[in-house]
Design a protein around this motif. Structure first.
Motif, PDB file in Angstrom:
ATOM      1  N   LYS A 159       0.811  -1.209   0.000  1.00  0.00           N
ATOM      2  CA  LYS A 159       0.000   0.000   0.000  1.00  0.00           C
ATOM      3  C   LYS A 159       0.853   1.270   0.000  1.00  0.00           C
ATOM      4  O   LYS A 159       0.317   2.377  -0.101  1.00  0.00           O
ATOM      5  N   GLN A 160       2.171   1.120   0.101  1.00  0.00           N
ATOM      6  CA  GLN A 160       3.061   2.286   0.026  1.00  0.00           C
ATOM      7  C   GLN A 160       3.648   2.473  -1.371  1.00  0.00           C
ATOM      8  O   GLN A 160       4.492   3.349  -1.575  1.00  0.00           O
ATOM      9  N   LEU A 161       3.198   1.676  -2.339  1.00  0.00           N
ATOM     10  CA  LEU A 161       3.753   1.758  -3.693  1.00  0.00           C
ATOM     11  C   LEU A 161       3.612   3.157  -4.282  1.00  0.00           C
ATOM     12  O   LEU A 161       4.539   3.680  -4.911  1.00  0.00           O
ATOM     13  N   ALA A 162       2.456   3.791  -4.099  1.00  0.00           N
ATOM     14  CA  ALA A 162       2.227   5.117  -4.679  1.00  0.00           C
ATOM     15  C   ALA A 162       3.192   6.167  -4.134  1.00  0.00           C
ATOM     16  O   ALA A 162       3.495   7.160  -4.806  1.00  0.00           O
ATOM     17  N   SER A 163       3.712   5.944  -2.923  1.00  0.00           N
ATOM     18  CA  SER A 163       4.657   6.892  -2.332  1.00  0.00           C
ATOM     19  C   SER A 163       5.960   6.973  -3.118  1.00  0.00           C
ATOM     20  O   SER A 163       6.673   7.976  -3.055  1.00  0.00           O
ATOM     21  N   LEU A 164       6.283   5.925  -3.867  1.00  0.00           N
ATOM     22  CA  LEU A 164       7.520   5.895  -4.647  1.00  0.00           C
ATOM     23  C   LEU A 164       7.427   6.739  -5.911  1.00  0.00           C
ATOM     24  O   LEU A 164       8.416   6.881  -6.631  1.00  0.00           O
ATOM     25  N   THR A 165       6.247   7.306  -6.206  1.00  0.00           N
ATOM     26  CA  THR A 165       6.067   8.101  -7.429  1.00  0.00           C
ATOM     27  C   THR A 165       6.221   9.598  -7.179  1.00  0.00           C
ATOM     28  O   THR A 165       6.106  10.391  -8.115  1.00  0.00           O
ATOM     29  N   LEU A 166       6.492  10.004  -5.942  1.00  0.00           N
ATOM     30  CA  LEU A 166       6.372  11.414  -5.576  1.00  0.00           C
ATOM     31  C   LEU A 166       7.639  12.210  -5.850  1.00  0.00           C
ATOM     32  O   LEU A 166       8.761  11.710  -5.737  1.00  0.00           O
ATOM     33  N   GLY A 167       7.436  13.500  -6.195  1.00  0.00           N
ATOM     34  CA  GLY A 167       8.536  14.437  -6.384  1.00  0.00           C
ATOM     35  C   GLY A 167       8.216  15.756  -5.721  1.00  0.00           C
ATOM     36  O   GLY A 167       7.075  16.021  -5.333  1.00  0.00           O
ATOM     37  N   ASP A 168       9.216  16.618  -5.582  1.00  0.00           N
ATOM     38  CA  ASP A 168       9.065  17.910  -4.912  1.00  0.00           C
ATOM     39  C   ASP A 168       8.980  19.041  -5.933  1.00  0.00           C
ATOM     40  O   ASP A 168       9.664  19.008  -6.968  1.00  0.00           O
ATOM     41  N   ALA A 169       8.172  20.044  -5.637  1.00  0.00           N
ATOM     42  CA  ALA A 169       8.037  21.200  -6.541  1.00  0.00           C
ATOM     43  C   ALA A 169       7.263  22.315  -5.862  1.00  0.00           C
ATOM     44  O   ALA A 169       6.447  22.077  -4.973  1.00  0.00           O
ATOM     45  N   GLY A 170       7.512  23.529  -6.313  1.00  0.00           N
ATOM     46  CA  GLY A 170       6.726  24.685  -5.901  1.00  0.00           C
ATOM     47  C   GLY A 170       6.041  25.277  -7.119  1.00  0.00           C
ATOM     48  O   GLY A 170       6.571  25.228  -8.234  1.00  0.00           O
ATOM     49  N   ALA A 171       4.835  25.823  -6.928  1.00  0.00           N
ATOM     50  CA  ALA A 171       4.107  26.460  -8.031  1.00  0.00           C
ATOM     51  C   ALA A 171       3.278  27.608  -7.472  1.00  0.00           C
ATOM     52  O   ALA A 171       2.861  27.585  -6.309  1.00  0.00           O
ATOM     53  N   ALA A 172       3.049  28.607  -8.299  1.00  0.00           N
ATOM     54  CA  ALA A 172       2.238  29.754  -7.908  1.00  0.00           C
ATOM     55  C   ALA A 172       1.482  30.271  -9.119  1.00  0.00           C
ATOM     56  O   ALA A 172       1.967  30.176 -10.255  1.00  0.00           O
ATOM     57  N   VAL A 173       0.305  30.808  -8.875  1.00  0.00           N
ATOM     58  CA  VAL A 173      -0.495  31.381  -9.953  1.00  0.00           C
ATOM     59  C   VAL A 173      -1.159  32.656  -9.450  1.00  0.00           C
ATOM     60  O   VAL A 173      -1.645  32.716  -8.320  1.00  0.00           O
ATOM     61  N   LEU A 174      -1.113  33.694 -10.264  1.00  0.00           N
ATOM     62  CA  LEU A 174      -1.710  34.983  -9.951  1.00  0.00           C
ATOM     63  C   LEU A 174      -2.999  35.127 -10.739  1.00  0.00           C
ATOM     64  O   LEU A 174      -3.031  34.850 -11.946  1.00  0.00           O
ATOM     65  N   LEU A 175      -4.063  35.526 -10.062  1.00  0.00           N
ATOM     66  CA  LEU A 175      -5.370  35.670 -10.717  1.00  0.00           C
ATOM     67  C   LEU A 175      -5.824  37.118 -10.686  1.00  0.00           C
ATOM     68  O   LEU A 175      -5.663  37.813  -9.678  1.00  0.00           O
ATOM     69  N   GLU A 176      -6.427  37.551 -11.793  1.00  0.00           N
ATOM     70  CA  GLU A 176      -7.084  38.855 -11.877  1.00  0.00           C
ATOM     71  C   GLU A 176      -8.230  38.730 -12.875  1.00  0.00           C
ATOM     72  O   GLU A 176      -8.393  37.700 -13.534  1.00  0.00           O
ATOM     73  N   ARG A 177      -9.037  39.757 -12.993  1.00  0.00           N
ATOM     74  CA  ARG A 177     -10.146  39.711 -13.939  1.00  0.00           C
ATOM     75  C   ARG A 177      -9.611  39.648 -15.369  1.00  0.00           C
ATOM     76  O   ARG A 177      -8.751  40.428 -15.758  1.00  0.00           O
ATOM     77  N   ALA A 178     -10.126  38.704 -16.129  1.00  0.00           N
ATOM     78  CA  ALA A 178      -9.662  38.500 -17.499  1.00  0.00           C
ATOM     79  C   ALA A 178     -10.457  39.360 -18.479  1.00  0.00           C
ATOM     80  O   ALA A 178     -11.614  39.702 -18.215  1.00  0.00           O
ATOM     81  N   PRO A 179      -9.847  39.722 -19.607  1.00  0.00           N
ATOM     82  CA  PRO A 179     -10.608  40.421 -20.643  1.00  0.00           C
ATOM     83  C   PRO A 179     -11.674  39.517 -21.224  1.00  0.00           C
ATOM     84  O   PRO A 179     -11.597  38.289 -21.118  1.00  0.00           O
ATOM     85  N   ARG A 180     -12.671  40.109 -21.824  1.00  0.00           N
ATOM     86  CA  ARG A 180     -13.764  39.336 -22.415  1.00  0.00           C
ATOM     87  C   ARG A 180     -13.228  38.350 -23.464  1.00  0.00           C
ATOM     88  O   ARG A 180     -12.346  38.665 -24.244  1.00  0.00           O
ATOM     89  N   GLY A 181     -13.766  37.131 -23.439  1.00  0.00           N
ATOM     90  CA  GLY A 181     -13.350  36.123 -24.407  1.00  0.00           C
ATOM     91  C   GLY A 181     -12.200  35.257 -23.946  1.00  0.00           C
ATOM     92  O   GLY A 181     -11.696  34.438 -24.709  1.00  0.00           O
ATOM     93  N   SER A 182     -11.765  35.439 -22.698  1.00  0.00           N
ATOM     94  CA  SER A 182     -10.694  34.596 -22.164  1.00  0.00           C
ATOM     95  C   SER A 182     -10.965  34.356 -20.683  1.00  0.00           C
ATOM     96  O   SER A 182     -11.982  34.776 -20.153  1.00  0.00           O
TER      97      SER A 182
END
Length: 339
Positions: A159-182
């Protein structure tokens, strides 16, 4: 968007060579993972998240002082290699580190769907005019799960098999109001709590960090069965067909599982997205950051272009399923020039 990856890489071959027991598991063949990034000295959830947030700002017209709300969504919240920061929350340290001290901030945890959940919250606040600019950020230092699994795993049925698939990473996303059509066409979540015990984690009994137990085959079967009708509902709400999706980016668990899930969607919906992104070969499963690491890579390689329609498909223990469909606008212009 921004991403921060540790410089150190660990191949599947090297990881499996360090197991305490001779397992005979052909993990790379089973999952499609050749290598993953893992933290080195001085790297933690905090440093990965901070690096990703700064990278995000470097691709944006905004300054840190423009951020009105910052949501930290990582499962891991390490400031030291073996300690987690819950109070004060990691989000407080993050906003101070990047110079967004005036932003409202809080931590949010929703397993591997954490970042997309943060996007869901900010999208709602922005669409209702409560804020105009917000950031979702995550730093996942989860490779200790792999090391602890390597000490204990004995066979393919562990049951620990899935633990062997893991990696480390950081991610960030900035949100604001989008123009029309996107921008975001539709975003939503469904929780299937009856499956909550298919994946459980606890403090490790063999070393620093945690250990995780997953009924991987059952989880994959349930996920495929329950995700297909939700995808159908989502694209119907967006008023499109699955064939209108230029890039579908699913949670990166294994190449085999992603292909099986895509085939299930095709069989049920009678259509196929133009492209299905699989980047697990070089990153592994990076938990809450996985969708955005994949999206970032596609932008850097200029595969995703302006006006492309993208579907993000989060699958998290719980089971939590999140789907977002959005149209790329000027985001594509800020990436890939050095590629």
């Amino acid at each position: 968007m921004g991403v921060k990856l540790p410089a150190q890489r660990l191949t599947t071959k090297d990881l499996m060579s360090k197991t305490s027991h001779r397992t005979r598991i052909q993990l790379e063949r089973l999952t499609g993972i050749h290598e993953r990034h893992v933290v080195g000295p001085g790297e933690t959830s905090f440093t990965l998240a901070t690096g990703a947030a700064r990278d995000c700002l470097s691709h944006s017209r905004h300054q840190a002082s423009d951020i009105e709300m910052l949501i930290s969504t990582s499962i891991s919240r390490s400031k030291g290699r073996s300690s987690q920061s819950f109070e004060p929350p990691l989000s407080l340290y993050l906003k101070q580190a990047i110079g967004a001290a005036q932003a409202t901030s809080f931590d949010l945890s929703n397993a591997c769907a954490g970042m997309l959940t943060g996007v869901f919250i900010l999208q709602n606040l922005i669409s209702h005019g409560e804020i105009s600019c917000g950031m979702v950020v995550s730093g996942e230092y989860i490779s200790h799960l792999s090391w602890n699994a390597a000490r204990q795993i004995r066979s393919l049925f562990s049951k620990q098999l899935a633990s062997l698939t893991l990696g480390d990473a950081g991610a960030a996303v900035l949100l604001e109001r989008a123009p029309r059509g996107s921008g975001i066409d539709v975003i939503g979540f469904t929780t299937l709590a009856e499956h909550s015990r298919l994946c459980l984690a606890f403090p490790s009994s063999v070393g620093p960090g945690a250990q995780m137990y997953t009924k991987a085959r059952t989880l994959q079967r349930v996920a495929i069965e329950d995700t297909a009708p939700l995808v159908a509902e989502t694209i119907r709400e967006a008023g499109i067909d699955l064939a209108d999706i230029d890039y579908m980016i699913p949670h990166q668990t294994s190449a085999r599982a992603i292909r099986a899930g895509t085939d299930a969607f095709v069989q049920r919906l009678g259509a196929r997205p133009k492209h299905v992104v699989i980047n697990i070969e070089e990153y592994g499963n990076t938990s809450s950051t996985t969708l955005f690491v994949a999206l970032y890579k596609c932008l850097q390689e200029q595969k995703i272009r302006k006006h492309d329609r993208v579907m993000l498909l989060a699958l998290a223990s719980g089971i939590e399923i999140g789907i977002a469909i959005f149209t790329i606008d000027n985001l594509a212009d800020s990436y890939g020039h050095a590629h």
